[in-house]
Scaffold this motif. Sequence first.
Motif, PDB file in Angstrom:
ATOM      1  N   ARG A  51       0.720  -1.242   0.065  1.00  0.00           N
ATOM      2  CA  ARG A  51      -0.057  -0.124   0.030  1.00  0.00           C
ATOM      3  C   ARG A  51       0.914   1.320  -0.006  1.00  0.00           C
ATOM      4  N   PHE A  52       0.311   2.418  -0.733  1.00  0.00           N
ATOM      5  CA  PHE A  52       1.132   3.415  -0.845  1.00  0.00           C
ATOM      6  C   PHE A  52       0.907   4.402   0.660  1.00  0.00           C
ATOM      7  N   GLU A  53       1.949   4.851   1.075  1.00  0.00           N
ATOM      8  CA  GLU A  53       1.652   5.828   2.193  1.00  0.00           C
ATOM      9  C   GLU A  53       2.285   7.348   1.840  1.00  0.00           C
ATOM     10  N   ALA A  98       4.497   9.884  -2.378  1.00  0.00           N
ATOM     11  CA  ALA A  98       3.967   8.506  -1.833  1.00  0.00           C
ATOM     12  C   ALA A  98       5.237   7.668  -1.947  1.00  0.00           C
ATOM     13  N   VAL A 133       5.900   3.057  -1.539  1.00  0.00           N
ATOM     14  CA  VAL A 133       5.268   1.840  -1.416  1.00  0.00           C
ATOM     15  C   VAL A 133       6.385   0.825  -1.340  1.00  0.00           C
ATOM     16  N   LYS A 176       9.731   5.382  -3.955  1.00  0.00           N
ATOM     17  CA  LYS A 176       9.383   6.775  -3.318  1.00  0.00           C
ATOM     18  C   LYS A 176       9.091   7.443  -4.674  1.00  0.00           C
ATOM     19  N   SER A 185       3.454  10.745  -8.684  1.00  0.00           N
ATOM     20  CA  SER A 185       2.300  10.122  -8.110  1.00  0.00           C
ATOM     21  C   SER A 185       1.029  10.099  -9.167  1.00  0.00           C
ATOM     22  N   TRP A 244       1.689   7.694 -12.007  1.00  0.00           N
ATOM     23  CA  TRP A 244       1.460   6.393 -11.486  1.00  0.00           C
ATOM     24  C   TRP A 244      -0.154   6.054 -11.554  1.00  0.00           C
ATOM     25  N   LEU A 256      -3.598  -0.954  -5.077  1.00  0.00           N
ATOM     26  CA  LEU A 256      -2.466   0.169  -5.008  1.00  0.00           C
ATOM     27  C   LEU A 256      -3.069   1.401  -5.496  1.00  0.00           C
ATOM     28  N   THR A 310      -4.876   3.335  -2.538  1.00  0.00           N
ATOM     29  CA  THR A 310      -3.992   3.720  -1.645  1.00  0.00           C
ATOM     30  C   THR A 310      -3.121   4.871  -1.998  1.00  0.00           C
ATOM     31  N   LEU A 311      -2.835   4.848  -3.283  1.00  0.00           N
ATOM     32  CA  LEU A 311      -2.357   5.984  -3.888  1.00  0.00           C
ATOM     33  C   LEU A 311      -3.286   7.298  -4.030  1.00  0.00           C
ATOM     34  N   THR A 324      -3.271   8.900  -0.458  1.00  0.00           N
ATOM     35  CA  THR A 324      -2.142   9.894  -0.055  1.00  0.00           C
ATOM     36  C   THR A 324      -2.088  11.183  -0.972  1.00  0.00           C
TER      37      THR A 324
END
Length: 196
Positions: free
Chosen positions: A4-6, A13, A15, A129, A135, A138, A186, A189-190, A193
């Motif tokens: 999961r992205f944070e 972000a 992962v 990263k 992001s 992505w 994915l 969670t992205l 963020t």
Amino acid sequence: MAGRFEALPGGGAAVALDEVEISILRSLSVQLLELIGPGDEPAKGEDPLAALFAEGPSEPPSDPALARLFPDAYGEPEGNGDEELREFSAEFRRYTENDLRTRKRDDALAVVRSLDALAATGEGGAVLKLTADDSLHWLGALNDLRLTIGTRLDVADEDENGDLYRLPDSDPRKPMVMAYLWLGALQETLVETLMP
């Protein structure tokens, strides 16, 4: 962080990805690039400004996955027989599809490049990263990958993935379903963020 992205402080972000996940993401992104195609590059010596104003196709793609990535702007004019809507869709496509293809290629290339840079570290798995701009690339690529795989799997909006969770392991669609669901996680969670 696994799977999961944070959010990163200051934007972006991160992962954690293992070697297999990196390989799968890269392979799917390369396949997406191949599906979208290389695009129209200006001929050697051609005015690059003229290329900016080049007209694109006026007909929707025949491949269902490409048709999903590049839908008609005014619905599905072929289905309702409305000649005026068909003309509007063709006109809109002619002036927008080349730019949309370029953006989708750029998104997929950003994924491939960031995964290649991550793999170049020599570690089996690593923490990817992304900057805030990366992001967004992505997010676009993950969305395009899910649309493409979902089209190949005949996933309908009303499906809500219920049947996909219950496929037996012997079903040949199972690996693509697993990729589809993983990409969705994915992507979700992205998105989280990127929210303030």
